[in-house]
Design an enzyme around this catalytic site. Sequence first.
Site, PDB file in Angstrom:
ATOM      1  N   GLY A 229       0.820  -1.198   0.000  1.00 56.89           N
ATOM      2  CA  GLY A 229       0.000   0.000   0.000  1.00 56.89           C
ATOM      3  C   GLY A 229       0.859   1.256   0.000  1.00 56.89           C
ATOM      4  N   ALA A 230       0.211   2.400   0.105  1.00 57.83           N
ATOM      5  CA  ALA A 230       0.917   3.678   0.103  1.00 57.83           C
ATOM      6  C   ALA A 230       1.842   3.778   1.310  1.00 57.83           C
ATOM      7  CB  ALA A 230      -0.092   4.827   0.115  1.00 57.83           C
ATOM      8  N   SER A 232       4.114   1.990   2.365  1.00 53.62           N
ATOM      9  CA  SER A 232       4.297   0.736   3.105  1.00 53.62           C
ATOM     10  C   SER A 232       5.756   0.322   3.189  1.00 53.62           C
ATOM     11  CB  SER A 232       3.497  -0.383   2.432  1.00 53.62           C
ATOM     12  OG  SER A 232       3.971  -0.595   1.105  1.00 53.62           O
ATOM     13  N   SER A 235       8.887   0.255  -2.116  1.00 50.11           N
ATOM     14  CA  SER A 235      10.001   0.685  -2.968  1.00 50.11           C
ATOM     15  C   SER A 235      11.342   0.468  -2.272  1.00 50.11           C
ATOM     16  CB  SER A 235       9.836   2.157  -3.343  1.00 50.11           C
ATOM     17  OG  SER A 235       8.737   2.332  -4.216  1.00 50.11           O
ATOM     18  N   THR A 253       8.350   4.785 -14.156  1.00 52.60           N
ATOM     19  CA  THR A 253       7.205   4.851 -15.070  1.00 52.60           C
ATOM     20  C   THR A 253       6.306   6.050 -14.800  1.00 52.60           C
ATOM     21  OG1 THR A 253       5.901   3.456 -13.583  1.00 52.60           O
ATOM     22  CG2 THR A 253       7.151   2.344 -15.319  1.00 52.60           C
ATOM     23  N   HIS A 270      13.566   9.283  -3.733  1.00 53.14           N
ATOM     24  CA  HIS A 270      13.916   7.983  -4.318  1.00 53.14           C
ATOM     25  C   HIS A 270      15.337   8.010  -4.862  1.00 53.14           C
ATOM     26  CE1 HIS A 270      10.096   5.456  -4.784  1.00 53.14           C
ATOM     27  NE2 HIS A 270       9.793   6.429  -3.943  1.00 53.14           N
TER      28      HIS A 270
END
Length: 399
Positions: A229-230, A232, A235, A253, A270
Amino acid sequence: MDVTLLGTGAPAGLPRPDCPCAACAAAQGENARAATALLVDGALLLDLTPGAAFAAARAGHSLTGVRQVLLSHPHDGPAVEVPAGLPQPGRVPDGRELALLTGHRVRAVAMDSPGTGYAVSGPDGQRLLYLPPGGAPAGLEEPAETYDLVLADVVGRPDALARLRAVGAVGPTTDVVAVHLGHDVPPGPELARRLSAAGARAVPDGTTLVVGSYEDVPDVPRRTLVLGGARSGKSVEAERRLEAFPEVLYVATGGSRNGDTEWAERVRAHRERRPGSWRTVETCDLIPLLKDDGPALLVDCLSLWLTDAMDAVGAWDDAEWADGGERALRDRVRELTEAVRGTRRTVVAVSNEVGSGIVPATASGRRYRDELGRLNAAFAGECEQVLLVVAGQALVLRG
């Protein structure tokens, strides 16, 4: 050549005295680890640690045959009193080689941090590499001869493994064993799972390894899907799985979304988290990348790929959806999963798991939720390993 691990822990051991953390609390029985020390063929001791003689006795060995004691840690002398009968510990200067009467040869490997690494060759030609805690080799030259066994701080310095793989010093049959394990490692089975994803493993104190025997070398999954989920941690989990591999291609993407400051902040976070050696490409055209040979791919994420694909087929308009849009999307998903099935690259893909949340209020939102569920299921069907990340914890669904 046999190597007995008298200890596999960090210099302070595991658990640390009087430490209440979860890792220390779980470090009981075979999960308790003394400071790392290696006994090679009963003749060479790498690192002298407290209780080394007793650890050797528990493993069925004696230190009476040790002809050389070498230190890898940054300090110049042993942290403990030298047991009677043992040679005085020393250190080989970087780049120099030491020949023992037993037929072993030891070469000091320069590190990128204080400490000394040792490459040991046995009388029969087997080769092992032992790295100090927190250290990675410096100035590696390509191509390098492949080691049979590597003992290193895999959790603390996964980039050391990536450097060794980049020059061929670690190959598919190299047994990579994690040592210097402290209370910053995840407790319980999570450690074994993380190490396995990097092609490494951990063993209990007292284990004797036969150098050149690689039956226990874990197979790194060719294809992995990480769901969550968001926020979580999905990544982070995906990136962690490839930290020990060189030349990773990060496939973003989501595009740049010019003008969206919140999105720009996500992208920046990121990028700062990823190793500097990774390359990034922004595209939703995944099929050519999957069909080509090349370094490992990290695709983040499939949910944004689906948004782009649904845009392309007009999926948000009911009339266009009914008049060929649905069929066109099914074709795109099928082409993607077929490319995943046939890829020769290592692939780690990230996707959102949205089916357990609130039912979207709009028809287009429900359509997206349903199609993402179908995409995740189809993609997962082609993967050797599938993970679900909840609150930063990875649950293995397959593999």
